[in-house]
Design an enzyme around this catalytic site. Structure first.
Site, PDB file in Angstrom:
ATOM      1  N   ARG A 193       0.817  -1.234   0.000  1.00  0.00           N
ATOM      2  CA  ARG A 193       0.000   0.000   0.000  1.00  0.00           C
ATOM      3  C   ARG A 193       0.842   1.272   0.000  1.00  0.00           C
ATOM      4  O   ARG A 193       0.384   2.338   0.407  1.00  0.00           O
ATOM      5  CB  ARG A 193      -0.956   0.035   1.193  1.00  0.00           C
ATOM      6  CG  ARG A 193      -1.978  -1.074   1.166  1.00  0.00           C
ATOM      7  CD  ARG A 193      -3.106  -0.796   2.132  1.00  0.00           C
ATOM      8  NE  ARG A 193      -3.982  -1.947   2.177  1.00  0.00           N
ATOM      9  CZ  ARG A 193      -3.764  -2.998   2.963  1.00  0.00           C
ATOM     10  NH1 ARG A 193      -2.719  -3.028   3.754  1.00  0.00           N
ATOM     11  NH2 ARG A 193      -4.587  -4.019   2.932  1.00  0.00           N
ATOM     12  N   LYS A 227       3.679  11.709 -11.102  1.00  0.00           N
ATOM     13  CA  LYS A 227       2.867  10.773 -11.893  1.00  0.00           C
ATOM     14  C   LYS A 227       3.670   9.496 -12.103  1.00  0.00           C
ATOM     15  O   LYS A 227       4.806   9.544 -12.571  1.00  0.00           O
ATOM     16  CB  LYS A 227       2.539  11.364 -13.264  1.00  0.00           C
ATOM     17  CG  LYS A 227       1.352  12.290 -13.272  1.00  0.00           C
ATOM     18  CD  LYS A 227       0.972  12.609 -14.719  1.00  0.00           C
ATOM     19  CE  LYS A 227      -0.153  13.615 -14.785  1.00  0.00           C
ATOM     20  NZ  LYS A 227      -0.454  14.008 -16.169  1.00  0.00           N
ATOM     21  N   GLU A 283      10.817  18.537 -24.737  1.00  0.00           N
ATOM     22  CA  GLU A 283      10.042  18.883 -23.537  1.00  0.00           C
ATOM     23  C   GLU A 283      10.526  20.211 -22.934  1.00  0.00           C
ATOM     24  O   GLU A 283       9.747  20.971 -22.367  1.00  0.00           O
ATOM     25  CB  GLU A 283      10.153  17.776 -22.482  1.00  0.00           C
ATOM     26  CG  GLU A 283       9.671  16.398 -22.945  1.00  0.00           C
ATOM     27  CD  GLU A 283       8.155  16.261 -23.062  1.00  0.00           C
ATOM     28  OE1 GLU A 283       7.418  17.240 -22.767  1.00  0.00           O
ATOM     29  OE2 GLU A 283       7.703  15.175 -23.481  1.00  0.00           O
ATOM     30  N   LYS A 331       8.159  23.208 -13.908  1.00  0.00           N
ATOM     31  CA  LYS A 331       7.239  22.075 -13.816  1.00  0.00           C
ATOM     32  C   LYS A 331       6.761  21.888 -12.377  1.00  0.00           C
ATOM     33  O   LYS A 331       5.580  21.687 -12.125  1.00  0.00           O
ATOM     34  CB  LYS A 331       7.884  20.786 -14.345  1.00  0.00           C
ATOM     35  CG  LYS A 331       6.904  19.620 -14.206  1.00  0.00           C
ATOM     36  CD  LYS A 331       7.118  18.437 -15.080  1.00  0.00           C
ATOM     37  CE  LYS A 331       5.950  17.463 -14.838  1.00  0.00           C
ATOM     38  NZ  LYS A 331       6.183  16.118 -15.335  1.00  0.00           N
ATOM     39  N   GLU A 340      -4.048  17.599 -11.890  1.00  0.00           N
ATOM     40  CA  GLU A 340      -4.455  18.016 -13.233  1.00  0.00           C
ATOM     41  C   GLU A 340      -5.929  18.363 -13.360  1.00  0.00           C
ATOM     42  O   GLU A 340      -6.664  17.820 -14.170  1.00  0.00           O
ATOM     43  CB  GLU A 340      -4.068  16.934 -14.265  1.00  0.00           C
ATOM     44  CG  GLU A 340      -4.032  17.500 -15.687  1.00  0.00           C
ATOM     45  CD  GLU A 340      -3.316  16.607 -16.685  1.00  0.00           C
ATOM     46  OE1 GLU A 340      -2.335  15.964 -16.303  1.00  0.00           O
ATOM     47  OE2 GLU A 340      -3.757  16.602 -17.840  1.00  0.00           O
ATOM     48  N   ARG A 374      -2.271  22.276 -14.726  1.00  0.00           N
ATOM     49  CA  ARG A 374      -1.308  21.230 -15.086  1.00  0.00           C
ATOM     50  C   ARG A 374      -1.477  20.781 -16.537  1.00  0.00           C
ATOM     51  O   ARG A 374      -0.530  20.321 -17.172  1.00  0.00           O
ATOM     52  CB  ARG A 374      -1.422  20.029 -14.127  1.00  0.00           C
ATOM     53  CG  ARG A 374      -0.309  19.017 -14.348  1.00  0.00           C
ATOM     54  CD  ARG A 374      -0.222  17.959 -13.259  1.00  0.00           C
ATOM     55  NE  ARG A 374       0.909  17.070 -13.552  1.00  0.00           N
ATOM     56  CZ  ARG A 374       1.476  16.255 -12.684  1.00  0.00           C
ATOM     57  NH1 ARG A 374       1.039  16.182 -11.455  1.00  0.00           N
ATOM     58  NH2 ARG A 374       2.487  15.497 -13.044  1.00  0.00           N
ATOM     59  N   ASN A 415       0.661  19.794 -21.345  1.00  0.00           N
ATOM     60  CA  ASN A 415       0.362  18.984 -22.542  1.00  0.00           C
ATOM     61  C   ASN A 415       0.509  19.772 -23.837  1.00  0.00           C
ATOM     62  O   ASN A 415       0.138  19.273 -24.907  1.00  0.00           O
ATOM     63  CB  ASN A 415      -1.059  18.430 -22.462  1.00  0.00           C
ATOM     64  CG  ASN A 415      -1.171  17.386 -21.375  1.00  0.00           C
ATOM     65  OD1 ASN A 415      -0.268  16.575 -21.199  1.00  0.00           O
ATOM     66  ND2 ASN A 415      -2.252  17.426 -20.627  1.00  0.00           N
ATOM     67  N   HIS A 449       1.283  18.060 -27.069  1.00  0.00           N
ATOM     68  CA  HIS A 449       1.055  16.628 -26.856  1.00  0.00           C
ATOM     69  C   HIS A 449      -0.231  16.107 -27.483  1.00  0.00           C
ATOM     70  O   HIS A 449      -0.378  14.902 -27.648  1.00  0.00           O
ATOM     71  CB  HIS A 449       1.057  16.304 -25.355  1.00  0.00           C
ATOM     72  CG  HIS A 449       2.438  16.247 -24.773  1.00  0.00           C
ATOM     73  ND1 HIS A 449       3.277  17.337 -24.752  1.00  0.00           N
ATOM     74  CD2 HIS A 449       3.140  15.232 -24.210  1.00  0.00           C
ATOM     75  CE1 HIS A 449       4.420  16.989 -24.185  1.00  0.00           C
ATOM     76  NE2 HIS A 449       4.379  15.722 -23.852  1.00  0.00           N
ATOM     77  N   HIS A 457       0.767  13.089 -29.449  1.00  0.00           N
ATOM     78  CA  HIS A 457       0.364  11.712 -29.113  1.00  0.00           C
ATOM     79  C   HIS A 457      -0.245  10.996 -30.311  1.00  0.00           C
ATOM     80  O   HIS A 457      -0.031   9.799 -30.511  1.00  0.00           O
ATOM     81  CB  HIS A 457      -0.663  11.721 -27.971  1.00  0.00           C
ATOM     82  CG  HIS A 457      -0.027  11.862 -26.620  1.00  0.00           C
ATOM     83  ND1 HIS A 457      -0.647  12.513 -25.581  1.00  0.00           N
ATOM     84  CD2 HIS A 457       1.170  11.437 -26.138  1.00  0.00           C
ATOM     85  CE1 HIS A 457       0.149  12.488 -24.513  1.00  0.00           C
ATOM     86  NE2 HIS A 457       1.256  11.852 -24.832  1.00  0.00           N
ATOM     87  N   HIS A 482       8.989   9.837 -28.406  1.00  0.00           N
ATOM     88  CA  HIS A 482       8.000  10.746 -27.827  1.00  0.00           C
ATOM     89  C   HIS A 482       8.381  12.228 -28.002  1.00  0.00           C
ATOM     90  O   HIS A 482       7.579  13.034 -28.476  1.00  0.00           O
ATOM     91  CB  HIS A 482       7.813  10.401 -26.343  1.00  0.00           C
ATOM     92  CG  HIS A 482       6.935  11.349 -25.605  1.00  0.00           C
ATOM     93  ND1 HIS A 482       5.565  11.363 -25.774  1.00  0.00           N
ATOM     94  CD2 HIS A 482       7.218  12.357 -24.735  1.00  0.00           C
ATOM     95  CE1 HIS A 482       5.046  12.320 -25.021  1.00  0.00           C
ATOM     96  NE2 HIS A 482       6.031  12.940 -24.376  1.00  0.00           N
TER      97      HIS A 482
END
Ligand SMILES: NC(=O)c1ccc[n+]([C@@H]2O[C@H](COP(=O)([O-])OP(=O)(O)OC[C@H]3O[C@@H](n4cnc5c(N)ncnc54)[C@H](O)[C@@H]3O)[C@@H](O)[C@H]2O)c1
Ligand SMILES: [Zn+2]
Length: 363
Positions: free
Chosen positions: A124, A146, A188, A230, A240, A244, A248, A251, A255, A267
């Site tokens: 956990r 994340k 990025e 960031k 998000e 946040r 993107n 992106h 993507h 990427h």
């Protein structure tokens, strides 16, 4: 030599430090300063990174702990999955790792995301440390909490928010990075400048020679500023719900291209293409001048990011973009620029506008 640390909010009044260092010599002390000496450590790494750096990291951790062991999995995004997670769980159980155990993610974003996810879920939730070794991981994936893995063909479909106890960067690790991977990190970084700091964008494009030569003091300035930006965004909006989403930028189309090219383009390269698409859309809305649009394209080209992609059909890119999970009640959540260094979330982009931008990035 210790560079200045950056403190990032974890939860409540808890903060964790990010170290910007030129070697691993300060790692043991950094871990000790967080009160983590004497705990058991499992270094998680991949088959490219472990042979170069695992010994040094292990040596360093052994200064403050009698129990350090490793788990190494085959490098590559295709191993960022639940099978690898299960293998790691098994090793942790066999080694008798308890709640006080600490995972050490030594590698790029693949290692960081997978290790963080294991740390978030094993018993956990246990502590973990990020030791990012790709430029992308240093400026992006190791900051923000994340974590997760891919599920079948779905990227990052299973995951959790879990903040590290500390991030220790040895920035000189980028010296062994394949040049293409360096380029991805730059995608990025340029994105981060475009989102909210035009001066930083111009610093990065204006010092390309030194940065490409991997001048460490230049890299240090760049990486640190990127993490600051960031971390600031994430601190204000950890889950998000608003701001946040700005991260993107580039992106949405990026993507789509990544998926349609079946991940043969990296990427960061797709993000570069996505930035051009977002910039074009902003240009057609009168939010960017022609000069600014060209400046963005030139910035991407300086770092060998592709500006166009071959072999795709515009309708496919449109459909894939609309299928992206970042939708807001049926409308695409698009990030647009209002000048260099200012961005905002927009959900009014029409198919026609998007198609025009897609045409701009198709070779
Ligand atoms: N969690 C987040 O917020 C976040 C953000 C962005 C990206 N990501 C994830 O990060 C992943 C991409 O990360 P990445 O680009 O670092 O990829 P990666 O971890 O696959 O690393 C790229 C390649 O470089 C090798 N490598 C790593 N460090 C090296 C070094 N110092 N010297 C030589 N080789 C080295 C790796 O073995 C790999 O082959 C994706 O899975 C993406 O989903 C997560
Ligand atoms: Zn990205």
């Amino acid at each position: 030599m210790t560079e200045q640390r950056l403190l990032v909010k974890r939860e409540g009044d808890f903060h964790y430090p990010i170290y910007f260092e030129k070697d691993f010599s300060g790692l043991a002390q950094a871990v000790k300063d967080e009160g983590l000496a004497g705990r058991r450590f499992c270094i998680v790494s991949d088959t490219n990174v472990a042979p170069i750096y695992a010994d040094k990291v292990e040596e360093s951790l052994k200064e403050i702990s009698a129990e350090v062991f490793s788990f190494v999995f085959e490098a590559g995004e295709r191993n960022k999955n639940l099978d690898t997670v299960q293998e790691l769980y098994r090793i942790l159980i066999e080694e008798g790792m308890d709640r006080k155990g600490i995972l050490v993610a030594l590698g790029g974003g693949v290692v960081g995301d997978l290790t963080g996810f294991c740390a978030a879920t094993y018993l956990r939730g246990i502590d973990f440390i990020q030791v990012p070794t790709t430029l992308l991981a240093q400026v992006d994936s190791s900051v923000g909490g994340k974590t997760g893995v891919d599920f079948q063909q779905y990227k990052n479909m299973v995951g959790a928010f879990h903040q590290p106890r500390l991030v220790y960067m040895n920035m000189s690790t980028v010296e062994t990075l394949p040049p293409k991977e360096f380029t991805c990190g730059m995608g990025e970084i340029l994105k981060t400048g475009l989102i909210c700091d035009g001066e930083f964008f111009r610093f990065v494009t204006g010092n390309a020679d030194e940065i490409k030569k991997l001048d460490l003091s230049m890299l240090s300035k760049m990486i640190r500023r990127c993490c600051e930006i960031k971390a600031g965004v994430v601190e204000r909006d950890p889950k998000e719900q608003g701001e946040r989403a700005l991260l993107n930028l580039g992106h949405t189309v990026g993507h789509a291209v990544e998926k349609l090219k079946d991940f043969r383009l990296l990427h960061g390269q797709c993000v570069g293409i996505g930035l051009v698409a977002a910039a074009y859309l902003s240009l057609t809305r009168g939010l960017l001048t022609q000069e600014e649009y060209e400046e963005i394209r030139k910035g991407c080209a300086l770092y060998e990011l592709p500006l166009v992609v071959e072999g795709l059909k515009e309708q496919d890119v449109l459909a894939a973009t609309k299928k992206d999970k970042k939708m807001d009640q049926g409308r695409i959540k698009f990030i647009l620029m209002d000048g260099i260094g200012k961005s905002f979330i927009d959900n009014t982009v029409s198919d026609e506008e998007l198609l025009a931008a897609v045409r701009e990035i198709l070779a």
